[in-house]
Scaffold this active site. Sequence first.
Site, PDB file in Angstrom:
ATOM      1  N   LYS A 188       0.857  -1.193   0.000  1.00  0.00           N
ATOM      2  CA  LYS A 188       0.000   0.000   0.000  1.00  0.00           C
ATOM      3  C   LYS A 188       0.889   1.236   0.000  1.00  0.00           C
ATOM      4  O   LYS A 188       1.513   1.562   1.005  1.00  0.00           O
ATOM      5  CB  LYS A 188      -0.910   0.049   1.222  1.00  0.00           C
ATOM      6  CG  LYS A 188      -1.979   1.128   1.043  1.00  0.00           C
ATOM      7  CD  LYS A 188      -2.611   1.568   2.337  1.00  0.00           C
ATOM      8  CE  LYS A 188      -1.874   2.656   3.053  1.00  0.00           C
ATOM      9  NZ  LYS A 188      -1.678   3.916   2.302  1.00  0.00           N
ATOM     10  N   GLY A 241       6.575   4.492   8.615  1.00  0.00           N
ATOM     11  CA  GLY A 241       5.701   5.636   8.859  1.00  0.00           C
ATOM     12  C   GLY A 241       5.913   6.152  10.264  1.00  0.00           C
ATOM     13  O   GLY A 241       6.966   5.921  10.873  1.00  0.00           O
ATOM     14  N   SER A 242       4.914   6.834  10.774  1.00  0.00           N
ATOM     15  CA  SER A 242       5.078   7.484  12.076  1.00  0.00           C
ATOM     16  C   SER A 242       4.984   6.463  13.216  1.00  0.00           C
ATOM     17  O   SER A 242       4.398   5.388  13.055  1.00  0.00           O
ATOM     18  CB  SER A 242       3.999   8.551  12.252  1.00  0.00           C
ATOM     19  OG  SER A 242       2.739   7.929  12.222  1.00  0.00           O
ATOM     20  N   THR A 243       5.512   6.841  14.351  1.00  0.00           N
ATOM     21  CA  THR A 243       5.484   5.953  15.513  1.00  0.00           C
ATOM     22  C   THR A 243       4.042   5.707  15.953  1.00  0.00           C
ATOM     23  O   THR A 243       3.677   4.581  16.314  1.00  0.00           O
ATOM     24  CB  THR A 243       6.330   6.571  16.647  1.00  0.00           C
ATOM     25  OG1 THR A 243       7.666   6.710  16.144  1.00  0.00           O
ATOM     26  CG2 THR A 243       6.351   5.700  17.887  1.00  0.00           C
ATOM     27  N   GLY A 246       2.591   3.221  13.681  1.00  0.00           N
ATOM     28  CA  GLY A 246       3.271   1.941  13.929  1.00  0.00           C
ATOM     29  C   GLY A 246       2.608   1.173  15.070  1.00  0.00           C
ATOM     30  O   GLY A 246       2.428  -0.043  14.999  1.00  0.00           O
ATOM     31  N   GLU A 263       9.717   0.609  10.644  1.00  0.00           N
ATOM     32  CA  GLU A 263      10.670   1.715  10.444  1.00  0.00           C
ATOM     33  C   GLU A 263       9.914   2.985  10.782  1.00  0.00           C
ATOM     34  O   GLU A 263       9.075   3.432  10.000  1.00  0.00           O
ATOM     35  CB  GLU A 263      11.138   1.775   8.986  1.00  0.00           C
ATOM     36  CG  GLU A 263      11.798   0.528   8.464  1.00  0.00           C
ATOM     37  CD  GLU A 263      13.132   0.261   9.099  1.00  0.00           C
ATOM     38  OE1 GLU A 263      13.671   1.127   9.797  1.00  0.00           O
ATOM     39  OE2 GLU A 263      13.637  -0.860   8.912  1.00  0.00           O
TER      40      GLU A 263
HETATM   41  P1  NAD Z   1       1.961   7.836   8.587  1.00  0.00           P
HETATM   42  O1  NAD Z   1       2.243   6.948   9.731  1.00  0.00           O
HETATM   43  O2  NAD Z   1       0.857   8.807   8.708  1.00  0.00           O
HETATM   44  O3  NAD Z   1       1.633   6.988   7.282  1.00  0.00           O
HETATM   45  C1  NAD Z   1       2.522   6.025   6.772  1.00  0.00           C
HETATM   46  C2  NAD Z   1       1.734   5.026   5.972  1.00  0.00           C
HETATM   47  O4  NAD Z   1       0.855   4.351   6.856  1.00  0.00           O
HETATM   48  C3  NAD Z   1       0.857   5.635   4.877  1.00  0.00           C
HETATM   49  O5  NAD Z   1       0.856   4.782   3.756  1.00  0.00           O
HETATM   50  C4  NAD Z   1      -0.519   5.652   5.539  1.00  0.00           C
HETATM   51  O6  NAD Z   1      -1.568   5.589   4.608  1.00  0.00           O
HETATM   52  C5  NAD Z   1      -0.470   4.381   6.364  1.00  0.00           C
HETATM   53  N1  NAD Z   1      -1.389   4.359   7.513  1.00  0.00           N
HETATM   54  C6  NAD Z   1      -1.934   5.405   8.174  1.00  0.00           C
HETATM   55  N2  NAD Z   1      -2.764   4.954   9.151  1.00  0.00           N
HETATM   56  C7  NAD Z   1      -2.725   3.610   9.116  1.00  0.00           C
HETATM   57  C8  NAD Z   1      -3.338   2.569   9.882  1.00  0.00           C
HETATM   58  N3  NAD Z   1      -4.165   2.841  10.889  1.00  0.00           N
HETATM   59  N4  NAD Z   1      -3.048   1.291   9.567  1.00  0.00           N
HETATM   60  C9  NAD Z   1      -2.192   0.991   8.581  1.00  0.00           C
HETATM   61  N5  NAD Z   1      -1.592   1.927   7.807  1.00  0.00           N
HETATM   62  C10 NAD Z   1      -1.844   3.218   8.073  1.00  0.00           C
HETATM   63  O7  NAD Z   1       3.334   8.539   8.264  1.00  0.00           O
HETATM   64  P2  NAD Z   1       3.610   9.612   7.136  1.00  0.00           P
HETATM   65  O8  NAD Z   1       3.131  10.923   7.650  1.00  0.00           O
HETATM   66  O9  NAD Z   1       3.133   9.135   5.816  1.00  0.00           O
HETATM   67  O10 NAD Z   1       5.207   9.572   7.082  1.00  0.00           O
HETATM   68  C11 NAD Z   1       5.974  10.288   7.959  1.00  0.00           C
HETATM   69  C12 NAD Z   1       6.449   9.451   9.103  1.00  0.00           C
HETATM   70  O11 NAD Z   1       7.130   8.305   8.626  1.00  0.00           O
HETATM   71  C13 NAD Z   1       7.441  10.167   9.969  1.00  0.00           C
HETATM   72  O12 NAD Z   1       7.174   9.929  11.324  1.00  0.00           O
HETATM   73  C14 NAD Z   1       8.767   9.543   9.581  1.00  0.00           C
HETATM   74  O13 NAD Z   1       9.766   9.623  10.536  1.00  0.00           O
HETATM   75  C15 NAD Z   1       8.369   8.161   9.292  1.00  0.00           C
HETATM   76  N6  NAD Z   1       9.364   7.531   8.421  1.00  0.00           N
HETATM   77  C16 NAD Z   1      10.178   6.559   8.928  1.00  0.00           C
HETATM   78  C17 NAD Z   1      11.162   5.994   8.144  1.00  0.00           C
HETATM   79  C18 NAD Z   1      12.107   4.934   8.653  1.00  0.00           C
HETATM   80  O14 NAD Z   1      12.691   4.235   7.845  1.00  0.00           O
HETATM   81  N7  NAD Z   1      12.291   4.783   9.948  1.00  0.00           N
HETATM   82  C19 NAD Z   1      11.307   6.402   6.837  1.00  0.00           C
HETATM   83  C20 NAD Z   1      10.464   7.395   6.359  1.00  0.00           C
HETATM   84  C21 NAD Z   1       9.484   7.933   7.162  1.00  0.00           C
END
Ligand code: NAD
Length: 503
Positions: A188, A241-243, A246, A263
């Site tokens: 996704k 994505g975000s913590t 996660g 991650e």
């Molecule tokens: P996000 O957590 O909002 O979204 C990430 C992904 O998760 C998107 O595809 C989103 O649609 C999906 N998502 C959202 N809610 C969900 C749920 N309830 N269940 C399953 N999937 C869901 O994060 P973002 O705003 O897209 O990205 C930024 C964040 O990602 C920052 O916190 C950044 O630090 C982190 N990030 C981490 C790494 C790493 O490798 N550690 C790399 C890049 C970004």
Amino acid sequence: MRGSSPRMTKEGPSVGYQTKLFIGGQFVDSLEGTTIDTLNPHDGSVLASVAEAKAADVDRAVEAATKAFPKWSRTPAMERGRLLLKLADAIEAKAEELALLESTDTGHPIKDSKILDVPRTAVTYRYFGGMADKVQGSVVPVEAGFLNYVLREPVGIVGQIVPWNFPLMFSSWKMGPALAAGNTIVLKPTELAPLSTLRIAELMAEVGIPEGVVNIVPGFGWTAGQRLAEHPGVHKIAFTGSTATGRKVVEASAGNLKRVQLELGGKGANIVFEDANIKAAINGSAFAIFHNQGQACIAGSRLLLHEKIADEFLDGFLTLAKSIRLGNPLDPKTEMGPLTSAQHRDRVKTYCQIAHQEGGEILTGGQPPADAALAKGYYMQPTVVRAQPDDRVCMEEVFGPFVSVTTFKNEDEVLAIANRTPYGLGGGLWTTNLQRAHRIAQAMIAGMVWVNCYKRVNPGSPFGGVRASGYGREMGFEAMHDYTEAKSVWVNVDAQLPPWYPR
Ligand code: NAD
């Protein structure tokens, strides 16, 4: 096959966009027929309306991946590798187009997409293509009369969820090792920038990756993402994505106890010691925070400066920050483009207000640029804020072109500051003292540490974090390990077994 045809824009040639879901080797509409607009962050215009996957579409994709798994997992590893090598070649052949696509959809400056995102994507598929047939099991020296060997088998159906900051590159980090190891995939992409991932799906079909092996389902997190994380037919979920999200993924995964790889966010400490090469540290620290508009989990978002060199460093750093060229991401001279969404730009602006309320001093930036040509886009000036280590702007991830600056007196103090956030992703230090370099690298709580450089990545080097930054690793042998399960096989070769139940 494409959603629209190639066209010209006033900035130059544009590309056609694939806008449908990719399921079972076909580009298809979503079952409910709904779409999500993906916007151009430079001016807010609609680039494309992309089919929106909902739970039932995710189910279809999992079904396709399940059907493809037996054959793909038994395909010789060398053949799986050959297909990934072909994909890497195809990506290089389409480098210009992919760079344009990524920059248009995410706002990455085109020069960065050309020299970083696209080459790193190709190199990742090539690395894992080469590795496919090099992951071996082992033979364990056990008691006489028995042979014990360990097979490394694919995990099965893998769900992958990718954010918007590096959609092209991050999908390669996830799909490369998963495919090499023989898993089938439902990925996704982010709802905000799915176009490059859909284009990769087209290239995968062209190079001959069999139908159903990879399925791409753009959709919102709380629908498609949630369904993928909880799906009983998915055996592993790899999430970037975000913590906060996660945590939701971990909860959703509990139903069938699927494996989880996370991650997550970061709040990288970037330490400049009094013995550093200041010029190199200024340049490297600017890259650490302002590359990709600071939208990087590994960004060096906390500058920790030794008090003896703080003034000299800040002089040069602020001059550099003020000189960064903001502009249309498709202009080759642009050094910083817009943030990926209006909502995210507003979040970064809010952190500027928070800094102000907490008594921080905004040394430069703090607002969108005044340039009228950028008024419709999601731009933000490079922002440098003097703040205290416990301030929110030093503890929480801003994820924008926003860096906090704090001074320190000695190693103990700086380590206490560096290790004080809940995160543990990446961090860096600048020094010419060899012993100090190793000492501090070992003492930092982080999955990655850069010495006299920042944000270096390579497909051979494990990437990931500890604590609130997640667990599991992408890249390298660690990634292949994370996409396989160990199976231990015991064979009685000639052992006389003692009677267990004497009769
Ligand atoms: P996000 O957590 O909002 O979204 C990430 C992904 O998760 C998107 O595809 C989103 O649609 C999906 N998502 C959202 N809610 C969900 C749920 N309830 N269940 C399953 N999937 C869901 O994060 P973002 O705003 O897209 O990205 C930024 C964040 O990602 C920052 O916190 C950044 O630090 C982190 N990030 C981490 C790494 C790493 O490798 N550690 C790399 C890049 C970004």
